[in-house]
Scaffold this motif. Structure first.
Motif, PDB file in Angstrom:
ATOM      1  N   ASP A 112      47.994  39.213   1.829  1.00 20.17           N
ATOM      2  CA  ASP A 112      46.593  39.155   1.442  1.00 20.17           C
ATOM      3  C   ASP A 112      46.456  38.007   0.449  1.00 20.17           C
ATOM      4  O   ASP A 112      47.330  37.789  -0.384  1.00 20.17           O
ATOM      5  CB  ASP A 112      46.203  40.492   0.784  1.00 20.17           C
ATOM      6  N   ASN A 145      43.854  36.100  -2.369  1.00 15.59           N
ATOM      7  CA  ASN A 145      42.653  36.274  -3.174  1.00 15.59           C
ATOM      8  C   ASN A 145      42.577  35.216  -4.256  1.00 15.59           C
ATOM      9  O   ASN A 145      43.579  34.681  -4.686  1.00 15.59           O
ATOM     10  CB  ASN A 145      42.690  37.642  -3.882  1.00 15.59           C
ATOM     11  N   THR A 187      48.397  45.464   3.189  1.00 19.22           N
ATOM     12  CA  THR A 187      48.241  45.388   1.737  1.00 19.22           C
ATOM     13  C   THR A 187      46.961  44.632   1.433  1.00 19.22           C
ATOM     14  O   THR A 187      46.647  43.643   2.083  1.00 19.22           O
ATOM     15  CB  THR A 187      49.473  44.740   1.075  1.00 19.22           C
ATOM     16  N   ASP A 188      46.192  45.130   0.486  1.00 16.62           N
ATOM     17  CA  ASP A 188      44.907  44.532   0.148  1.00 16.62           C
ATOM     18  C   ASP A 188      44.714  44.651  -1.357  1.00 16.62           C
ATOM     19  O   ASP A 188      44.774  45.741  -1.909  1.00 16.62           O
ATOM     20  CB  ASP A 188      43.783  45.271   0.891  1.00 16.62           C
ATOM     21  N   MET A 189      44.482  43.523  -2.007  1.00 10.14           N
ATOM     22  CA  MET A 189      44.444  43.452  -3.470  1.00 10.14           C
ATOM     23  C   MET A 189      43.014  43.319  -3.982  1.00 10.14           C
ATOM     24  O   MET A 189      42.244  42.541  -3.428  1.00 10.14           O
ATOM     25  CB  MET A 189      45.268  42.232  -3.892  1.00 10.14           C
ATOM     26  N   VAL A 214      40.884  42.167  -7.365  1.00  9.83           N
ATOM     27  CA  VAL A 214      41.052  41.400  -8.588  1.00  9.83           C
ATOM     28  C   VAL A 214      39.749  41.431  -9.392  1.00  9.83           C
ATOM     29  O   VAL A 214      38.686  41.111  -8.852  1.00  9.83           O
ATOM     30  CB  VAL A 214      41.414  39.929  -8.268  1.00  9.83           C
ATOM     31  N   HIS A 239      36.524  40.575  -7.063  1.00  5.66           N
ATOM     32  CA  HIS A 239      36.035  41.663  -6.208  1.00  5.66           C
ATOM     33  C   HIS A 239      35.137  42.649  -6.949  1.00  5.66           C
ATOM     34  O   HIS A 239      34.435  43.428  -6.328  1.00  5.66           O
ATOM     35  CB  HIS A 239      37.204  42.430  -5.597  1.00  5.66           C
ATOM     36  N   VAL A 261      50.770  51.939  -5.119  1.00  3.94           N
ATOM     37  CA  VAL A 261      49.732  51.327  -5.946  1.00  3.94           C
ATOM     38  C   VAL A 261      50.378  50.461  -7.025  1.00  3.94           C
ATOM     39  O   VAL A 261      51.036  50.976  -7.923  1.00  3.94           O
ATOM     40  CB  VAL A 261      48.874  52.408  -6.637  1.00  3.94           C
ATOM     41  N   ALA A 262      50.213  49.141  -6.923  1.00  2.80           N
ATOM     42  CA  ALA A 262      50.690  48.232  -7.968  1.00  2.80           C
ATOM     43  C   ALA A 262      49.497  47.842  -8.824  1.00  2.80           C
ATOM     44  O   ALA A 262      48.479  47.399  -8.307  1.00  2.80           O
ATOM     45  CB  ALA A 262      51.340  47.000  -7.345  1.00  2.80           C
ATOM     46  N   MET A 263      49.647  48.036 -10.155  1.00  2.00           N
ATOM     47  CA  MET A 263      48.526  47.784 -11.060  1.00  2.00           C
ATOM     48  C   MET A 263      48.897  46.721 -12.084  1.00  2.00           C
ATOM     49  O   MET A 263      49.992  46.705 -12.628  1.00  2.00           O
ATOM     50  CB  MET A 263      48.189  49.061 -11.833  1.00  2.00           C
ATOM     51  N   ILE A 272      44.051  44.300 -12.056  1.00  2.00           N
ATOM     52  CA  ILE A 272      44.466  44.054 -10.672  1.00  2.00           C
ATOM     53  C   ILE A 272      44.852  45.404 -10.070  1.00  2.00           C
ATOM     54  O   ILE A 272      45.620  46.137 -10.676  1.00  2.00           O
ATOM     55  CB  ILE A 272      45.738  43.178 -10.595  1.00  2.00           C
ATOM     56  N   ASP A 298      46.491  46.564  -6.543  1.00  2.00           N
ATOM     57  CA  ASP A 298      46.977  46.170  -5.219  1.00  2.00           C
ATOM     58  C   ASP A 298      47.587  47.382  -4.535  1.00  2.00           C
ATOM     59  O   ASP A 298      48.638  47.872  -4.921  1.00  2.00           O
ATOM     60  CB  ASP A 298      48.013  45.053  -5.329  1.00  2.00           C
ATOM     61  N   SER A 339      49.182  49.101  -1.162  1.00  2.00           N
ATOM     62  CA  SER A 339      49.790  48.907   0.149  1.00  2.00           C
ATOM     63  C   SER A 339      49.702  50.227   0.881  1.00  2.00           C
ATOM     64  O   SER A 339      49.841  51.290   0.270  1.00  2.00           O
ATOM     65  CB  SER A 339      51.254  48.483   0.021  1.00  2.00           C
TER      66      SER A 339
END
Lengths: 303, 303
Positions: A122, A124, B44-46, B48, B52, B87-89, B130, B132, B134
């Motif tokens: 992805d 961004n 996976t889609d983030m 930001v 966003h 979940v990555a933060m 952030i 992100d 997956s």
């Protein structure tokens, strides 16, 4: 809110991992049922500009390389082999095309070295550079190594001298070969990669396994210029820390020609740094002069 | 460097996806071999902050909710069912514990609604927020829907009116039920979720399928206050756009009581907006007065 508290909160909210999931939150990877012989390993590790690296003065290739390397290290820590990655990027608006390609060059370079395929991602826009890699791997069921398997009287070992997180963190080689050797040839009871300093990572093994541990100051190998405090509480070292029974350890060192880490010098890659104790003993550090102190449960602070 | 160029660069560098991978880069999800009956889907889609969403004035729950919803939408677009997320933060240093918990509340809320388990993640300090996610899901082999299957003379359909990316983007419900209905009951040739405006997303279907398309201005359903330009070139709408043969479409509308989208009103969830043409015709928009123009290959700019 401290990181450990937050992880505990998330873990409680997540509840039991449910059908098809062997391990959820609380290890280097999530572990999923895959086929008769293998588990699927899944992990994600994010690099953030300003927290994990500075853009100024850092070669772009090295940033991409490290973003994958930290994820390979997670797969290694479970005894597995990495297979595929996805790459989610936050790219600053003004970043040159050559810089972006440089980051991907680093990503593709290390992936090629390990037979890993980039199969998704992805892209961004972001104020600062973010590289979040997710990784998938496989491990033979009998070779899975968890954080939670440490047993009383196990020896605690590490795969190499703890290095400086500040200077060398971009260049580390994930200990994949060593992990695969250990998962094939030895009976390893628990393992973790030391991404946050030995103390915090040993704390994780002890907490997951319901045991305590005793580390020996004099036995912890340090790279040049690194203090013990740094090794314990801040190292971004990506060595593997693991535990195994004494008899098993003896076999390992016979294979490697040396039992005592001091005697092996550069040839021996495994250093005994402590032992697993009953839970009530907590986490303890034996100083060189024999005095015992508590290991603090702090490491590299993510929050 | 433009996003489409960058994706093309990455795709070339990535090469063939290799053993065990049915689809790599170039669809809503990567598709992996899983068992005799299923493929494994992985995306996976983030999200930001600043790109966003804005932190100010946005309820924290909604941020967490959307971070998962966009990923569910990717699984839906392949015809599959979501199973697990990591979940990555990246969390700003000064963020209150209650805010962080609010984000996770949103994450766990939508996961619970869809039977999804949170099984891993990563927590980091970051200048801006952030999130992100997956996602992993499964799809029955015969129900997999790719971007690359569109055929000449297919009708192009959409699951609902295009909404405003600015106002409603936090609240959209991923079209999972609709996608599962379509993948079970119909023969769908290609599908994508419209995350970047209909034009760019139709461009992706056409490019992957080696075809052209013709969309009808008068047929594109718009929510109140939205212009056609916005729907085509900026909507973060998360509807499904899909293509199918005319006979199949007739069966779909018989099931749904109506063939002409105008006649169905709110009851009909499927709108015919165009048709697939030979590649040489390119991407074309037929205006209300009958004049034909080219669709531009631009959408929401990620870079």
């Amino acid at each position: 809110m401290k990181e450990l508290e937050l992880v505990e909160y998330i873990r409680k909210r997540a509840g039991r991992p449910g059908k098809g999931v062997k391990i959820g939150i609380g290890d280097d990877c999530a572990v999923l049922e895959y086929d008769a012989k293998h588990y699927l390993l899944w992990a994600t590790d994010m690099l953030v500009e300003g927290t994990h690296f500075r853009l100024k003065g850092t070669p772009y290739r090295k940033i991409g390389r490290k973003a994958v390397a930290v994820n390979i290290s997670d797969i290694a820590a479970m005894g597995g082999l990495p297979r595929h990655v996805t790459v989610a990027m936050g790219i600053p608006g003004g970043m040159a095309g050559s810089a972006v390609r440089g980051i991907y060059d680093g990503i593709f370079g290390i992936c090629k070295d390990h037979g890993i395929k980039v199969i998704g991602g992805d892209i961004n826009r972001s104020g600062r550079l973010i590289v979040d890699v997710s990784i998938m791997g496989l491990v033979e069921k009998e070779r899975l190594i968890k954080r939670s398997g440490a047993r009383e009287k196990d020896l605690v070992l590490i795969t190499g001298p703890v290095r400086s997180g500040k200077k060398e963190h971009l260049d580390f080689a994930p200990r994949l070969k060593e992990a695969r050797f250990l998962s094939r040839r030895c009976k390893i009871n628990s393992m973790i990669d030391t991404s946050d300093g030995i103390a915090l990572d040993m704390g994780r093994i002890c907490s997951e396994s319901g045991v305590g541990c005793r580390l020996y100051e004099g036995a912890i190998p340090l790279s040049k210029g690194l203090t013990l405090e740094e090794a314990l509480y801040s190292g971004e070292s990506f060595e593997l820390v693991f535990t195994m029974g004494v008899k098993e350890a003896r076999k390992l060192f016979l294979k490697r020609r040396s039992f005592l880490p001091q005697a092996g010098g550069r040839e021996c890659e495994y250093f005994v740094i402590g032992e697993i104790t009953p839970k009530k003993n907590g986490l303890c550090l034996i100083r060189k002069e024999g005095r015992a102190g508590a290991l603090k449960m702090t490491g590299f602070r993510h929050l």
